[in-house]
Design an enzyme around this catalytic site. Structure first.
Site, PDB file in Angstrom:
ATOM      1  N   SER A   1       0.938  -1.246  -0.044  1.00 26.65           N
ATOM      2  CA  SER A   1       0.021   0.026   0.052  1.00 26.65           C
ATOM      3  C   SER A   1       0.843   1.354   0.127  1.00 26.65           C
ATOM      4  O   SER A   1       0.044   2.401  -0.231  1.00 26.65           O
ATOM      5  CB  SER A   1      -1.015  -0.079   1.193  1.00 26.65           C
ATOM      6  OG  SER A   1      -2.064  -0.745   1.013  1.00 26.65           O
TER       7      SER A   1
ATOM      8  N   LYS B   1       0.413   3.651  -3.005  1.00 27.37           N
ATOM      9  CA  LYS B   1      -0.649   4.498  -3.060  1.00 27.37           C
ATOM     10  C   LYS B   1       0.092   5.986  -3.177  1.00 27.37           C
ATOM     11  O   LYS B   1      -0.594   6.916  -3.426  1.00 27.37           O
ATOM     12  CB  LYS B   1      -1.569   4.415  -1.892  1.00 27.37           C
ATOM     13  CG  LYS B   1      -2.373   3.252  -2.019  1.00 27.37           C
ATOM     14  CD  LYS B   1      -3.293   3.284  -0.678  1.00 27.37           C
ATOM     15  CE  LYS B   1      -4.378   1.990  -0.899  1.00 27.37           C
ATOM     16  NZ  LYS B   1      -3.782   0.785  -0.712  1.00 27.37           N
TER      17      LYS B   1
ATOM     18  N   SER C   1      -6.540   3.835   3.835  1.00 24.33           N
ATOM     19  CA  SER C   1      -5.802   3.036   2.779  1.00 24.33           C
ATOM     20  C   SER C   1      -6.979   2.316   2.030  1.00 24.33           C
ATOM     21  O   SER C   1      -6.598   1.199   1.533  1.00 24.33           O
ATOM     22  CB  SER C   1      -4.903   2.126   3.457  1.00 24.33           C
ATOM     23  OG  SER C   1      -3.983   1.393   2.574  1.00 24.33           O
TER      24      SER C   1
END
Length: 416
Positions: free
Chosen positions: A83, A86, A148
């Protein structure tokens, strides 16, 4: 702390093989004791004698303002960023907002794909956006960076580029523009995909760029919670409650990549950025990042190597009324050094040369690279500090003959 300065150039090829042009020069104001190290291009791995050890397989610590690297361990090893990827999606969105291509109030539809792949049915991190609902860019950013949300990223990708695949192409294009030469992307959110690969160095570079370029948008990373669809979720970054001054950025986990984190904090006016990846436990991830930041704040301070417009060195000129041109930096060149004064620095001017006349003040010529031990601590651009006019016909002929001889000599040496 002691330092030496070498000048090097590559002929006809940017940052190719370096050829020494000048002898050693001790930097004024920096000779505080200690020895001198030879230049070393290897930056892989932290050695015990460099004063600090960390359990994370890959890690880097950067001072945000100067970009000075305080610590690195396997910084160029490609791993799944999970993640943390991102951040690249966020940068593409921030850039579009800055250019006026989109607005925070624009609304994007949550497609069935976004809902199934990244929403409630997926079982992963999500903002719980309802299928076929319309959500503003502002709220989608909150969902992506605080919760997230994988659904948030897909909705942003589809809303901006039409499809996630086309958005990934935008991510790659933007990454190359920012100098992230190794990063590759397979989706918008970091969900498992063999194409998703980044290094801790490039994650740190990306985080630094976001912090310096989008200060208002960056505040999102420090918000402690966000509620959507009547579901309140806490920010997933544990540093926000563990370390004074922490205000970002992003955690990540996949089976392929392990546990990782990009974090940042400010103490006593100094901002540091940490990236760790490849750990086996979420608690270890937080502890290692916190420990590295605390070590940096405790042990380092900024020192000025060269003042604004101070002559740093010289580059060889081809066909000019002078055989060399003064080089300087339009901004002060500062590097982070250990407070105990034991750092040993070596600096090298790197440029493609000789530089062809005419040359104008402010023209970009090369880069000052500074090593701390075996690690590159700083790279700073250098510009011409004076005007060099075109030389006489005789001068150009002599320079041309000289370069021809040098070129033949190099060609012969390379065949040996």
């Amino acid at each position: 702390m002691a330092a030496i300065l070498r000048t090097s150039r590559s002929s006809g090829r940017p940052y190719g093989r370096f050829w020494p042009l000048a002898a050693v020069l001790v930097m004024a104001g920096l000779a505080l004791g200690g020895g001198v190290h030879a230049a070393n291009n290897s930056v892989q791995g932290a050695k015990k004698d460099e004063g600090y050890e960390i359990d994370a397989p890959t890690a880097i610590l950067i001072e945000a303002k100067s970009g000075s690297i305080l610590f690195e361990k396997n910084p160029d090893e490609l791993r799944a960023p999970s993640s943390m990827m991102k951040l690249m999606t966020a940068e593409v969105v921030f850039n579009a907002l800055k250019k006026g291509d989109i607005k925070l109030t624009d609304e994007y539809r949550i497609s069935e794909y976004a809902w199934r792949k990244g929403g409630a049915p997926s079982g992963g991190s999500t903002m719980f956006a309802a299928i076929n609902s319309k959500v503003s860019v502002d709220d989608l950013l909150h969902g992506a960076l605080i919760q997230s949300g994988n659904d948030s990223c897909i909705a942003l990708a589809e809303g901006i580029a039409g499809s996630e695949r086309d958005f990934v192409a935008l991510m790659t294009k933007r990454a190359r523009e920012l100098g992230l030469t190794k990063s590759t992307f397979g989706n918008s959110n970091g969900l498992p995909d063999p194409v998703n690969k980044m290094t801790v160095r490039e994650l740190g570079m990306l985080a630094r760029y976001i912090i310096l370029t989008y200060p208002d948008n960056y505040k999102l990373f420090g918000e402690r919670e966000f509620t959507w669809n009547k579901i309140r979720q806490q920010n997933r970054n544990p540093l926000l409650t563990m370390l004074e001054g922490a205000d970002g950025l992003k955690t990540g986990y996949t089976k392929e990549g392990g546990y990782g984190m990009v974090g940042s904090a400010v103490q006593n006016g100094m901002r540091l950025i940490v990236v760790v990846n490849g750990l086996e436990d979420a608690d270890d991830r937080a502890a290692e990042a916190k420990k590295l930041l605390e070590w940096g704040f405790r042990n380092f301070e900024a020192r000025t190597l060269f003042a604004k417009d101070q002559t740093v060195g010289y580059a060889k000129v081809f066909g000019g009324d002078s055989r060399s041109v003064k080089l300087a930096s339009p901004e002060p060149i500062k590097v982070m050094v250990q407070r105990n004064g034991t750092d040993k620095l070596i600096a090298r001017i790197v440029y493609t040369g000789p530089v062809r006349a005419p040359i104008q003040p402010g023209q970009r010529i090369g880069t000052l690279k500074v090593w701390r031990g075996s690690n590159i601590a700083l790279e700073s651009p250098l510009v011409a500090a004076e005007t060099i006019e075109t030389g006489s016909t005789t001068r150009r002929a002599i320079d041309g003959a000289s370069e021809l001889v040098i070129g033949l000599f190099r060609a012969g040496a390379e065949k040996l």
